[in-house]
Design a protein around this motif. Structure first.
Motif, mmCIF file in Angstrom:
data_model
loop_
_atom_site.group_PDB
_atom_site.id
_atom_site.type_symbol
_atom_site.label_atom_id
_atom_site.label_comp_id
_atom_site.label_asym_id
_atom_site.label_seq_id
_atom_site.Cartn_x
_atom_site.Cartn_y
_atom_site.Cartn_z
ATOM 1 N N LEU A 1 1.576 9.288 -5.925
ATOM 2 C CA LEU A 1 2.003 10.663 -5.657
ATOM 3 C C LEU A 1 3.116 11.089 -6.607
ATOM 4 O O LEU A 1 3.138 12.228 -7.081
ATOM 5 N N TRP A 2 4.033 10.187 -6.888
ATOM 6 C CA TRP A 2 5.122 10.506 -7.810
ATOM 7 C C TRP A 2 4.568 10.759 -9.214
ATOM 8 O O TRP A 2 5.013 11.658 -9.921
ATOM 9 N N THR A 3 3.584 9.967 -9.615
ATOM 10 C CA THR A 3 2.977 10.152 -10.930
ATOM 11 C C THR A 3 2.208 11.469 -10.998
ATOM 12 O O THR A 3 2.248 12.167 -12.010
ATOM 13 N N ALA A 4 1.517 11.808 -9.923
ATOM 14 C CA ALA A 4 0.686 13.010 -9.926
ATOM 15 C C ALA A 4 1.497 14.291 -9.785
ATOM 16 O O ALA A 4 1.163 15.306 -10.401
ATOM 17 N N PHE A 5 2.547 14.265 -8.983
ATOM 18 C CA PHE A 5 3.257 15.496 -8.667
ATOM 19 C C PHE A 5 4.734 15.475 -9.042
ATOM 20 O O PHE A 5 5.434 16.457 -8.824
ATOM 21 N N LEU B 1 0.823 -1.210 0.000
ATOM 22 C CA LEU B 1 0.000 0.000 0.000
ATOM 23 C C LEU B 1 0.858 1.261 0.000
ATOM 24 O O LEU B 1 0.550 2.229 -0.707
ATOM 25 N N LEU B 2 1.920 1.256 0.776
ATOM 26 C CA LEU B 2 2.810 2.416 0.790
ATOM 27 C C LEU B 2 3.502 2.605 -0.558
ATOM 28 O O LEU B 2 3.666 3.739 -1.026
ATOM 29 N N ALA B 3 3.889 1.511 -1.185
ATOM 30 C CA ALA B 3 4.531 1.604 -2.498
ATOM 31 C C ALA B 3 3.562 2.148 -3.545
ATOM 32 O O ALA B 3 3.928 3.010 -4.354
ATOM 33 N N LEU B 4 2.331 1.670 -3.531
ATOM 34 C CA LEU B 4 1.343 2.160 -4.495
ATOM 35 C C LEU B 4 0.994 3.625 -4.241
ATOM 36 O O LEU B 4 0.815 4.398 -5.186
ATOM 37 N N THR B 5 0.909 4.011 -2.981
ATOM 38 C CA THR B 5 0.640 5.413 -2.656
ATOM 39 C C THR B 5 1.793 6.301 -3.106
ATOM 40 O O THR B 5 1.578 7.367 -3.691
#
Length: 50
Positions: free
Chosen positions: A30-34, A22-26
């Motif tokens: 976030l990396w993809t979005a920002f 879950l932490l990896a996907l989050t």
């Protein structure tokens, strides 16, 4: 009391694995979005102005 050399409880291993996933996907989201590649993303709602 367990020592570091003893085998961990399977439930703890599963919980840690799910938490790490879950932490990896989050983090990926976030990396993809920002992150640096976010400048290339477009808003589909702005592309289709009705």
């Amino acid at each position: 009391m367990q020592t570091l050399s003893s085998a961990p409880d399977p439930a703890v291993s599963i919980a840690v694995t799910i938490l790490a996933l879950l932490l990896a996907l989050t983090g990926f989201g976030l990396w993809t979005a920002f992150g640096p590649k976010a400048a290339k993303l477009t808003d589909p709602w702005d592309d289709h102005d009705d």
